[in-house]
Design a protein around this motif. Structure first.
Motif, PDB file in Angstrom:
ATOM      1  N   SER A 147     -19.285 -22.549  37.597  1.00 50.83           N
ATOM      2  CA  SER A 147     -19.166 -21.267  38.303  1.00 50.83           C
ATOM      3  C   SER A 147     -18.446 -20.185  37.487  1.00 50.83           C
ATOM      4  O   SER A 147     -18.199 -19.095  37.994  1.00 50.83           O
ATOM      5  CB  SER A 147     -18.421 -21.469  39.623  1.00 50.83           C
ATOM      6  N   LEU A 148     -18.117 -20.477  36.235  1.00 49.09           N
ATOM      7  CA  LEU A 148     -17.415 -19.496  35.404  1.00 49.09           C
ATOM      8  C   LEU A 148     -18.219 -18.198  35.296  1.00 49.09           C
ATOM      9  O   LEU A 148     -19.438 -18.218  35.157  1.00 49.09           O
ATOM     10  CB  LEU A 148     -17.190 -20.061  33.998  1.00 49.09           C
ATOM     11  N   SER A 149     -17.495 -17.062  35.339  1.00 46.43           N
ATOM     12  CA  SER A 149     -18.179 -15.771  35.257  1.00 46.43           C
ATOM     13  C   SER A 149     -17.224 -14.697  34.746  1.00 46.43           C
ATOM     14  O   SER A 149     -16.007 -14.888  34.711  1.00 46.43           O
ATOM     15  CB  SER A 149     -18.719 -15.356  36.624  1.00 46.43           C
ATOM     16  N   ARG A 150     -17.790 -13.544  34.388  1.00 49.98           N
ATOM     17  CA  ARG A 150     -16.981 -12.395  33.974  1.00 49.98           C
ATOM     18  C   ARG A 150     -16.200 -11.832  35.156  1.00 49.98           C
ATOM     19  O   ARG A 150     -15.184 -11.155  34.969  1.00 49.98           O
ATOM     20  CB  ARG A 150     -17.877 -11.290  33.400  1.00 49.98           C
ATOM     21  N   SER A 151     -16.656 -12.096  36.374  1.00 49.75           N
ATOM     22  CA  SER A 151     -15.979 -11.551  37.561  1.00 49.75           C
ATOM     23  C   SER A 151     -14.975 -12.522  38.170  1.00 49.75           C
ATOM     24  O   SER A 151     -14.375 -12.231  39.203  1.00 49.75           O
ATOM     25  CB  SER A 151     -17.022 -11.179  38.628  1.00 49.75           C
ATOM     26  N   GLY A 152     -14.766 -13.681  37.512  1.00 50.67           N
ATOM     27  CA  GLY A 152     -13.892 -14.692  38.093  1.00 50.67           C
ATOM     28  C   GLY A 152     -12.422 -14.549  37.751  1.00 50.67           C
ATOM     29  O   GLY A 152     -11.591 -15.339  38.219  1.00 50.67           O
ATOM     30  N   GLY A 153     -12.072 -13.534  36.972  1.00 48.64           N
ATOM     31  CA  GLY A 153     -10.688 -13.392  36.539  1.00 48.64           C
ATOM     32  C   GLY A 153      -9.714 -13.125  37.669  1.00 48.64           C
ATOM     33  O   GLY A 153      -8.580 -13.628  37.667  1.00 48.64           O
ATOM     34  N   ALA A 154     -10.135 -12.328  38.644  1.00 51.86           N
ATOM     35  CA  ALA A 154      -9.242 -11.981  39.757  1.00 51.86           C
ATOM     36  C   ALA A 154      -8.876 -13.224  40.564  1.00 51.86           C
ATOM     37  O   ALA A 154      -7.714 -13.410  40.952  1.00 51.86           O
ATOM     38  CB  ALA A 154      -9.893 -10.936  40.656  1.00 51.86           C
ATOM     39  N   LEU A 155      -9.864 -14.090  40.806  1.00 49.91           N
ATOM     40  CA  LEU A 155      -9.586 -15.316  41.550  1.00 49.91           C
ATOM     41  C   LEU A 155      -8.714 -16.258  40.723  1.00 49.91           C
ATOM     42  O   LEU A 155      -7.818 -16.929  41.262  1.00 49.91           O
ATOM     43  CB  LEU A 155     -10.890 -16.003  41.935  1.00 49.91           C
ATOM     44  N   ALA A 156      -8.952 -16.310  39.417  1.00 47.93           N
ATOM     45  CA  ALA A 156      -8.131 -17.153  38.544  1.00 47.93           C
ATOM     46  C   ALA A 156      -6.668 -16.719  38.582  1.00 47.93           C
ATOM     47  O   ALA A 156      -5.759 -17.553  38.609  1.00 47.93           O
ATOM     48  CB  ALA A 156      -8.663 -17.101  37.113  1.00 47.93           C
ATOM     49  N   ALA A 157      -6.430 -15.402  38.598  1.00 48.74           N
ATOM     50  CA  ALA A 157      -5.059 -14.898  38.649  1.00 48.74           C
ATOM     51  C   ALA A 157      -4.358 -15.297  39.938  1.00 48.74           C
ATOM     52  O   ALA A 157      -3.147 -15.547  39.956  1.00 48.74           O
ATOM     53  CB  ALA A 157      -5.058 -13.375  38.494  1.00 48.74           C
ATOM     54  N   ARG A 158      -5.110 -15.367  41.032  1.00 55.77           N
ATOM     55  CA  ARG A 158      -4.521 -15.804  42.310  1.00 55.77           C
ATOM     56  C   ARG A 158      -4.238 -17.306  42.320  1.00 55.77           C
ATOM     57  O   ARG A 158      -3.312 -17.768  42.986  1.00 55.77           O
ATOM     58  CB  ARG A 158      -5.446 -15.438  43.468  1.00 55.77           C
ATOM     59  N   ALA A 159      -5.027 -18.056  41.578  1.00 55.09           N
ATOM     60  CA  ALA A 159      -4.896 -19.513  41.612  1.00 55.09           C
ATOM     61  C   ALA A 159      -3.610 -20.018  40.981  1.00 55.09           C
ATOM     62  O   ALA A 159      -3.192 -21.146  41.264  1.00 55.09           O
ATOM     63  CB  ALA A 159      -6.102 -20.154  40.927  1.00 55.09           C
ATOM     64  N   ILE A 160      -2.972 -19.227  40.123  1.00 55.56           N
ATOM     65  CA  ILE A 160      -1.738 -19.692  39.484  1.00 55.56           C
ATOM     66  C   ILE A 160      -0.486 -19.219  40.217  1.00 55.56           C
ATOM     67  O   ILE A 160       0.635 -19.498  39.792  1.00 55.56           O
ATOM     68  CB  ILE A 160      -1.670 -19.283  38.000  1.00 55.56           C
ATOM     69  N   MET A 161      -0.646 -18.499  41.328  1.00 54.58           N
ATOM     70  CA  MET A 161       0.504 -17.999  42.075  1.00 54.58           C
ATOM     71  C   MET A 161       1.215 -19.132  42.826  1.00 54.58           C
ATOM     72  O   MET A 161       0.581 -20.050  43.316  1.00 54.58           O
ATOM     73  CB  MET A 161       0.051 -16.927  43.072  1.00 54.58           C
ATOM     74  N   THR A 162       2.544 -19.039  42.893  1.00 52.95           N
ATOM     75  CA  THR A 162       3.326 -19.958  43.732  1.00 52.95           C
ATOM     76  C   THR A 162       4.039 -19.130  44.805  1.00 52.95           C
ATOM     77  O   THR A 162       3.464 -18.851  45.851  1.00 52.95           O
ATOM     78  CB  THR A 162       4.316 -20.779  42.893  1.00 52.95           C
ATOM     79  N   THR A 163       5.277 -18.701  44.537  1.00 59.82           N
ATOM     80  CA  THR A 163       5.950 -17.820  45.495  1.00 59.82           C
ATOM     81  C   THR A 163       5.656 -16.349  45.215  1.00 59.82           C
ATOM     82  O   THR A 163       6.213 -15.470  45.869  1.00 59.82           O
ATOM     83  CB  THR A 163       7.478 -18.047  45.478  1.00 59.82           C
ATOM     84  N   ASP A 164       4.794 -16.074  44.264  1.00 61.33           N
ATOM     85  CA  ASP A 164       4.370 -14.693  43.994  1.00 61.33           C
ATOM     86  C   ASP A 164       3.786 -14.084  45.265  1.00 61.33           C
ATOM     87  O   ASP A 164       3.098 -14.760  46.035  1.00 61.33           O
ATOM     88  CB  ASP A 164       3.281 -14.663  42.916  1.00 61.33           C
ATOM     89  N   THR A 165       4.018 -12.803  45.440  1.00 67.62           N
ATOM     90  CA  THR A 165       3.418 -12.106  46.584  1.00 67.62           C
ATOM     91  C   THR A 165       2.144 -11.384  46.195  1.00 67.62           C
ATOM     92  O   THR A 165       1.406 -10.923  47.076  1.00 67.62           O
ATOM     93  CB  THR A 165       4.399 -11.091  47.194  1.00 67.62           C
TER      94      THR A 165
END
Length: 412
Positions: A147-165
């Motif tokens: 499912s890798l894509s040029r538009s997948g960066g935003a979701l990837a950035a959310r996937a590494i969040m822990t207590t980040d808001t």
């Protein structure tokens, strides 16, 4: 978007959309493996369509996590194709099983991408001391790779969040040698923020062609001026990692001799500093973003040491939360830094409001003026040492009741 920046070499560096996948040849996406308590993305994959030069900077905590051991090892041959990262579990203090699990994440990602496992960096962030739920992670990797894509960066950035808001991303482009170059990045971090570096992950991609040695040198400078200048709570993580991948698809070649004139060092510095400041502003429970600035020190090292001591002082940070212009705590922290100072020479300012002149307070009238500054969300505390020509800045937050609440039940 942040403002355009012009380096001293007059390279126009402008913000663009796209984050980690803004540069040519980079794809990303994320999946939910239920590592965290909520059913949100917690596993991400970043992929370069061609081999990329790579460099990394890692935590100096001696209780180092398994993914750090793996990634440091493979970067002895500094060529990467992918990064796989999870949140919710740090895979730290997990013994031999943890090391096997980190390697298994690389192995399964490599198989799904038809590359070598030594070309896959691994990163983890989250609760320390628990084994990774590999039975939930491994089955998700093949679908994630497809499912890798040029538009997948935003979701990837959310996937590494822990207590980040909120997610933290940045991307820029500029022209050098007649070619358009892009740099993109994503990061996470909110608590356990303290050099070196902070409790954070940061991944940077670029389509410039940079050899690994030059890339490592450029990354060290950028990290020293950004991620190593921030603190939220003074705690150093087991999992800190900054990685940069350069795949060369723009055709622009960056060498040590043109790091500055090409605009590459400025762009890398800009990306790293922007993400570092975003991390501090998103600090756990933070209500204030404060720059501690030291002026006229004997050398830069002394200025950094004094500013960091003030920025890490719990007495200073609680005074900031209480909006108390307690300059005595600032003076005490400077004096406890281990750097020889002359207190009778020191001036202290809250933004432009003088509070101390030649080591003595200027009275209640000035304290009232400073109190108005402290009610702001962002301000600068300046300590003028009057001992030399050097200066430095450290970025910090206040220490609030919410910080205590967040960390009191982090695992529950």
């Amino acid at each position: 978007m942040p403002p355009q920046v012009r380096s001293r070499h007059r390279t126009l560096i402008k913000p663009v959309r796209g984050g980690i996948t803004a540069p040519a040849g980079f794809l990303a996406n994320a999946a939910a493996c239920r590592i965290k308590k909520v059913d949100k993305p917690d596993l991400c994959l970043i992929f370069s369509e061609v081999p990329a030069s790579a460099a990394g900077v890692f935590t100096r905590n001696r209780a180092v996590a398994a993914p750090i051991l793996w990634t440091r090892k493979i970067l002895q041959r500094p060529i990467l194709r992918a990064v796989i990262a999870n949140s919710g579990n740090a895979n730290a203090c997990t013994g031999l099983k943890g090391r096997h699990d980190a390697e298994a994440m690389a192995l399964h990602a490599a198989a799904a991408l038809s590359i070598r496992k030594q070309e896959v960096a691994v990163a983890s962030t989250g609760v320390i001391g628990l084994p990774l739920p590999m039975d939930r992670i491994i089955p998700k990797i093949p679908g994630l790779a497809k499912s890798l894509s040029r538009s997948g960066g935003a979701l990837a950035a959310r996937a590494i969040m822990t207590t980040d808001t909120r997610p933290k991303t940045a991307s820029f482009e500029w022209m050098t040698g007649g070619r358009k170059v892009r740099i993109g990045a994503m990061a996470k971090g909110s608590g356990m923020i303290h050099p070196d570096m902070a409790t954070m992950l940061a991944f940077v991609t670029t389509d410039a062609a940079v050899n690994p040695q030059t890339l490592a040198s450029a990354l060290k400078e950028a990290v020293d001026e950004s991620f190593n200048r921030i603190t939220v709570d003074g705690d150093m993580s087991t999992n800190d990692m900054v990685l940069v991948l350069a795949n060369g698809l723009s055709g622009a070649r960056i060498h040590k001799r043109n790091l500055l004139s090409s605009g590459f060092q400025q762009a890398l510095n800009q990306v790293c500093l922007g993400l570092a400041l975003s991390i501090v502003k998103d600090g756990e429970g933070a209500t204030k973003f404060v720059t501690i600035r030291t002026l006229h020190g004997k050398n830069k090292k002394d200025c950094i040491t004094i500013a960091r001591k003030i920025a890490c002082s719990n007495l200073v940070k609680t005074a900031l939360f209480g909006e108390d212009a307690n300059w005595g705590r600032i003076m005490a922290a400077a004096g406890a830094s281990g750097v020889p100072i002359h207190p009778e020479k020191i001036d202290i300012f809250f933004d432009e409001i003088p509070m101390v002149r030649r080591g003595e307070g200027l009275g209640t009238r000035q304290e009232k003026k400073a109190g108005r500054i402290l009610r702001k969300k962002e301000f600068v505390i300046t300590v003028d040492l009057h001992m030399g020509t050097s200066s430095a800045e450290i970025y910090t937050t206040d220490l609030s009741l919410d910080y205590v609440k967040i960390n009191a039940d982090y695992r529950s």
